[in-house]
Write a protein that holds these residues in place. Structure first.
Motif, PDB file in Angstrom:
ATOM      1  N   GLY A 107      -4.018  -7.230   5.107  1.00 33.37           N
ATOM      2  CA  GLY A 107      -5.138  -6.293   5.095  1.00 33.37           C
ATOM      3  C   GLY A 107      -6.172  -6.675   4.054  1.00 33.37           C
ATOM      4  O   GLY A 107      -6.330  -7.842   3.707  1.00 33.37           O
ATOM      5  N   PRO A 134       0.812  -1.215   0.000  1.00 30.46           N
ATOM      6  CA  PRO A 134       0.000   0.000   0.000  1.00 30.46           C
ATOM      7  C   PRO A 134       0.843   1.263   0.000  1.00 30.46           C
ATOM      8  O   PRO A 134       1.923   1.317   0.610  1.00 30.46           O
ATOM      9  CB  PRO A 134      -0.812  -0.119   1.291  1.00 30.46           C
ATOM     10  CG  PRO A 134      -0.868  -1.575   1.574  1.00 30.46           C
ATOM     11  CD  PRO A 134       0.455  -2.121   1.117  1.00 30.46           C
ATOM     12  N   GLY A 146      -1.600   1.635   5.812  1.00 33.31           N
ATOM     13  CA  GLY A 146      -1.688   0.367   5.099  1.00 33.31           C
ATOM     14  C   GLY A 146      -0.333  -0.280   4.892  1.00 33.31           C
ATOM     15  O   GLY A 146      -0.180  -1.500   5.014  1.00 33.31           O
TER      16      GLY A 146
END
Length: 230
Positions: free
Chosen positions: A155, A87, A92
């Motif tokens: 994630g 990310p 993130g």
């Protein structure tokens, strides 16, 4: 074209998969760790720890060549080079990085010890087998719990964290683990295994790998050669 010095092991497969996912052109230079190729002087100049994988990218930062060892560092480099699978936002990125470090610091070393004492050690030491089998099961439990609340390990999106962990879990039987005992992990595992780039990556050098059970292979991997000055 990136040169990849590698072998068909979990750490090698991480880099093969990443290169396939990023559609980067690469050339594989086999380093047969069962015959001692990891101690070759040329290889040691780019991988001083005599471990695979290592890469040379002729088009590195500022268009100058760069060589790298350590699979985690290579994944980060390739993610930075391509802008893929990590990310861009700070939160993130660090969510992914903590799970990448989890693989590098726990999953790889502990499952590697499970492989060693369950399969390769010439003497079957009950304490060591029990310890590392139990640790393997604990780590699978950590991953299973994570995947109960997150689609991917790092994630909501597929990332280098998944690429780092997946190859190590392909040998679950050798680690004394049953995937069915970890349903969230199994669902994730099956999804990752179905990705075309993953399937291509795990086939790299797979036909050249032989069982590491003969005396020479044991010496190259676990014997005195490892401890000589190079």
């Amino acid at each position: 074209m990136i040169e990849v010095y590698s072998w068909a092991t979990p750490n090698g497969h991480k880099v093969h998969i990443m290169l396939e996912e990023c559609a980067l052109p690469y050339r594989v230079i086999p380093v047969d760790i069962g015959t001692g190729a990891q101690f070759d002087t040329k290889f040691l100049t780019i991988s001083p720890n005599n471990k695979i994988p290592a890469i040379i990218d002729p088009q590195g930062p500022d268009a100058a060549p760069i060589s790298l060892f350590e699979s985690g560092a290579i994944l980060l480099y390739l993610a930075g080079k391509t802008g893929k699978l990590l990310p861009a936002d700070t939160r993130g990125k660090y969510e992914v990085l903590q799970w990448l470090m989890f693989q590098m610091g726990s999953v790889g070393p502990m499952l590697g010890q499970a492989h060693h004492f369950r399969i390769y050690a010439p003497e079957k030491i009950a304490y060591a087998i029990e310890r590392y089998t139990n640790e393997a099961k604990r780590l699978y439990g950590v991953i299973n719990k994570r995947l109960a609340s997150s689609r991917y390990i790092g994630g909501k999106d597929y990332s280098i964290a998944d690429i780092a962990v997946f190859p190590w879990l392909r040998s679950w039987k050798n680690q004394g683990v049953e995937l069915k005992d970890y349903p969230h992990l199994k669902g994730w595992f099956d999804e990752i295994a179905s990705r075309p780039a993953v399937q291509r990556g795990v086939e790299v050098l797979a036909q050249q790998r032989k069982p590491l059970m003969d005396d020479k292979a044991r010496e190259m991997l676990f014997g005195a050669t490892q401890y000589k000055r190079h």
